[in-house]
Motif scaffolding. Structure first.
Motif, PDB file in Angstrom:
ATOM      1  N   LEU A 131       0.845  -1.195   0.000  1.00 43.63           N
ATOM      2  CA  LEU A 131       0.000   0.000   0.000  1.00 43.63           C
ATOM      3  C   LEU A 131       0.880   1.244   0.000  1.00 43.63           C
ATOM      4  O   LEU A 131       1.804   1.349   0.805  1.00 43.63           O
ATOM      5  N   LYS A 132       0.598   2.164  -0.922  1.00 46.50           N
ATOM      6  CA  LYS A 132       1.246   3.487  -0.874  1.00 46.50           C
ATOM      7  C   LYS A 132       0.175   4.467  -0.403  1.00 46.50           C
ATOM      8  O   LYS A 132      -0.795   4.730  -1.116  1.00 46.50           O
ATOM      9  N   ALA A 133       0.336   4.944   0.813  1.00 47.76           N
ATOM     10  CA  ALA A 133      -0.736   5.709   1.461  1.00 47.76           C
ATOM     11  C   ALA A 133      -0.367   7.174   1.617  1.00 47.76           C
ATOM     12  O   ALA A 133       0.809   7.539   1.651  1.00 47.76           O
ATOM     13  N   SER A 134      -1.411   8.011   1.729  1.00 47.66           N
ATOM     14  CA  SER A 134      -1.165   9.402   2.108  1.00 47.66           C
ATOM     15  C   SER A 134      -1.325   9.495   3.621  1.00 47.66           C
ATOM     16  O   SER A 134      -2.024   8.688   4.233  1.00 47.66           O
ATOM     17  N   MET A 135      -0.679  10.460   4.222  1.00 44.01           N
ATOM     18  CA  MET A 135      -0.803  10.639   5.673  1.00 44.01           C
ATOM     19  C   MET A 135      -2.098  11.388   5.981  1.00 44.01           C
ATOM     20  O   MET A 135      -2.609  12.137   5.151  1.00 44.01           O
ATOM     21  N   VAL A 136      -2.596  11.160   7.177  1.00 41.17           N
ATOM     22  CA  VAL A 136      -3.794  11.874   7.628  1.00 41.17           C
ATOM     23  C   VAL A 136      -3.341  13.247   8.130  1.00 41.17           C
ATOM     24  O   VAL A 136      -2.709  13.371   9.179  1.00 41.17           O
ATOM     25  N   SER A 167       4.879  11.672  -0.159  1.00 37.52           N
ATOM     26  CA  SER A 167       5.121  12.929   0.570  1.00 37.52           C
ATOM     27  C   SER A 167       4.019  13.947   0.271  1.00 37.52           C
ATOM     28  O   SER A 167       3.718  14.803   1.104  1.00 37.52           O
ATOM     29  N   GLY A 168       3.408  13.854  -0.928  1.00 39.79           N
ATOM     30  CA  GLY A 168       2.192  14.601  -1.225  1.00 39.79           C
ATOM     31  C   GLY A 168       2.163  16.075  -0.893  1.00 39.79           C
ATOM     32  O   GLY A 168       1.220  16.545  -0.270  1.00 39.79           O
ATOM     33  N   ASP A 195      10.385  18.421   2.624  1.00 39.76           N
ATOM     34  CA  ASP A 195      11.289  17.287   2.871  1.00 39.76           C
ATOM     35  C   ASP A 195      11.304  16.940   4.359  1.00 39.76           C
ATOM     36  O   ASP A 195      11.179  15.786   4.754  1.00 39.76           O
ATOM     37  N   GLU A 196      11.475  17.981   5.170  1.00 35.46           N
ATOM     38  CA  GLU A 196      11.603  17.810   6.618  1.00 35.46           C
ATOM     39  C   GLU A 196      10.321  17.238   7.240  1.00 35.46           C
ATOM     40  O   GLU A 196      10.368  16.307   8.039  1.00 35.46           O
ATOM     41  N   GLN A 197       9.171  17.781   6.833  1.00 35.13           N
ATOM     42  CA  GLN A 197       7.887  17.311   7.375  1.00 35.13           C
ATOM     43  C   GLN A 197       7.680  15.827   7.085  1.00 35.13           C
ATOM     44  O   GLN A 197       7.282  15.056   7.955  1.00 35.13           O
ATOM     45  N   SER A 198       7.927  15.446   5.820  1.00 30.78           N
ATOM     46  CA  SER A 198       7.653  14.055   5.438  1.00 30.78           C
ATOM     47  C   SER A 198       8.540  13.093   6.235  1.00 30.78           C
ATOM     48  O   SER A 198       8.100  12.004   6.617  1.00 30.78           O
ATOM     49  N   THR A 199       9.778  13.498   6.522  1.00 32.69           N
ATOM     50  CA  THR A 199      10.685  12.650   7.310  1.00 32.69           C
ATOM     51  C   THR A 199      10.255  12.626   8.777  1.00 32.69           C
ATOM     52  O   THR A 199      10.213  11.567   9.410  1.00 32.69           O
ATOM     53  N   GLY A 202       8.907  11.097  -3.833  1.00 30.15           N
ATOM     54  CA  GLY A 202       9.416  11.610  -5.105  1.00 30.15           C
ATOM     55  C   GLY A 202      10.116  12.931  -4.849  1.00 30.15           C
ATOM     56  O   GLY A 202      11.314  12.988  -4.609  1.00 30.15           O
ATOM     57  N   ARG A 203       9.303  13.989  -4.848  1.00 27.14           N
ATOM     58  CA  ARG A 203       9.849  15.323  -4.623  1.00 27.14           C
ATOM     59  C   ARG A 203      10.714  15.431  -3.365  1.00 27.14           C
ATOM     60  O   ARG A 203      11.764  16.048  -3.375  1.00 27.14           O
ATOM     61  N   ALA A 204      10.253  14.828  -2.274  1.00 26.42           N
ATOM     62  CA  ALA A 204      10.965  14.945  -1.000  1.00 26.42           C
ATOM     63  C   ALA A 204      12.337  14.273  -1.030  1.00 26.42           C
ATOM     64  O   ALA A 204      13.168  14.488  -0.154  1.00 26.42           O
ATOM     65  N   MET A 205      12.586  13.447  -2.052  1.00 26.64           N
ATOM     66  CA  MET A 205      13.907  12.824  -2.187  1.00 26.64           C
ATOM     67  C   MET A 205      14.765  13.551  -3.222  1.00 26.64           C
ATOM     68  O   MET A 205      15.982  13.430  -3.220  1.00 26.64           O
ATOM     69  N   GLN A 206      14.111  14.278  -4.134  1.00 24.47           N
ATOM     70  CA  GLN A 206      14.836  14.792  -5.301  1.00 24.47           C
ATOM     71  C   GLN A 206      15.065  16.291  -5.347  1.00 24.47           C
ATOM     72  O   GLN A 206      16.009  16.754  -5.982  1.00 24.47           O
TER      73      GLN A 206
END
Length: 334
Positions: free
Chosen positions: A218-223, A261-262, A266-270, A291-295
């Motif tokens: 599952l690739k999920a979005s965070m709540v 990461s949606g 970068d910092e928030q997603s980590t 994607g974006r949060a890594m690149q």
């Protein structure tokens, strides 16, 4: 591929401290990203950029695989090694985005359904031959006035399940991605309700289509509250709401969940991923498929000087991978 092999691949995708890098931007999306940093959108520049990402030294310490775009899985390194082969030789699993994008859902203004089921079986067989061992399909769920409708949620869940069944028939692990979009002014409670309804519908559909959950990711979005919501919440609240929502909807037999990461920084997603992994007793590994949060940071550096900044850009890719790999174990210190 047997069910055991599918399960093995799925488990390898979410091995401890490892996640997936998403470099499957469509031609239109990569054009926007390149334009934003002043890079000409040519096939060679796209190839060179993806090579920069995939050949980052020691990337495989924290990255188990990468989602590629149709163009990318057919490309090679400058030394002539096909990207899929390069990845497999370096202990990373090649994946492929197979959906044809989200299109307006007839009868439901403002809502979308993902297309791409026609001819999918043949495409999956070809991707398997090209070296792919997992695939990805993204559904888009918008939150707005009287949205999402049950029709939209169920239409997307049905398409995701049909795609997943076809993947497993062709020997590929399906990554199912029902993305609840962050755009809007909805609060975290609304995000929770929509995510919960979406995941319930998805797993009902997967069961109905005889999809083997042991061989599915599952690739999920965070709540998370909408971007324009006045009440933003702290990292712990996002982590707790997301985990509670997943525990109430996702069967424990699933090998793992990766997050998109949606639109987060970068910092928030980590930070959010790290906080989730610090909560007690999770039934599945929680990792990343960013994607974006890594690149983003690497792309900006590379754009300034494609030759001179090559190593520095790769270093930032490695650092982002390491931060997220640590977060996937709840060990990131910020």
């Amino acid at each position: 591929m047997s069910i055991e092999q599918l399960a093995e691949t799925a488990q390898a995708m979410v091995a401890p401290g490892k996640g997936i890098i998403a470099i499957d931007e469509s031609s239109a999306t990569i054009a926007k990203r390149f334009a934003a940093v002043g890079i000409e959108n040519t096939e060679e520049n796209r190839r060179a950029y993806r090579e920069l990402l995939l050949t980052t030294p020691k990337l495989n310490e924290y990255v188990s695989g990468a989602i590629l775009f149709d163009e990318t899985i057919r490309q090679s390194t400058k030394d002539g090694v096909p990207f899929a082969k390069f990845m497999a030789d370096n202990g990373m699993i090649p994946g492929i985005k197979v959906d044809k994008g989200a299109h307006p859902l007839a009868g439901c203004p403002g809502e979308l359904v993902t297309e791409g089921l026609d001819g999918l079986r043949e495409r999956l067989k070809e991707y398997y031959k090209l070296g792919a061992r997992f695939a990805k399909w993204r559904a888009v769920i918008n939150i707005g006035e009287s949205m999402p409708s049950g029709t939209c949620i169920d239409a997307n869940a049905h398409a995701l399940a049909r795609y997943a069944a076809l993947c497993q028939e062709c020997g590929l692990v399906p990554m199912v991605e029902p993305e609840v979009i962050m755009d809007g002014d909805h609060d975290i409670e609304t995000s929770y309700e929509v995510t919960e309804a979406t995941l319930r519908s998805l797993f009902d559909a997967l069961y109905a289509q005889n999809v083997v959950l042991e061989g599915t990711i599952l690739k999920a979005s965070m709540v998370i509250p909408g971007k324009d919501c006045e009440e933003q919440v702290d990292v712990e609240e996002v982590a707790e709401a997301t985990v509670m929502c997943l525990k109430s909807t996702v069967p424990a037999i699933l090998p793992g969940i990766v997050f998109l990461s949606g639109g987060q920084t970068d910092e928030q997603s980590t930070a959010h991923l790290n906080a989730m992994n610090q909560l007690d007793k999770l039934p599945w590994p929680l990792s990343f498929s960013y994607g974006r949060a890594m690149q983003q940071a690497a792309l900006k550096l590379w754009a300034q000087d494609m030759t001179g900044n090559y190593a520095a850009a790769q270093k930032t890719v490695y650092e982002r991978a390491k931060a997220n790999g640590l977060a996937a174990q709840g060990k990131w210190e910020g």
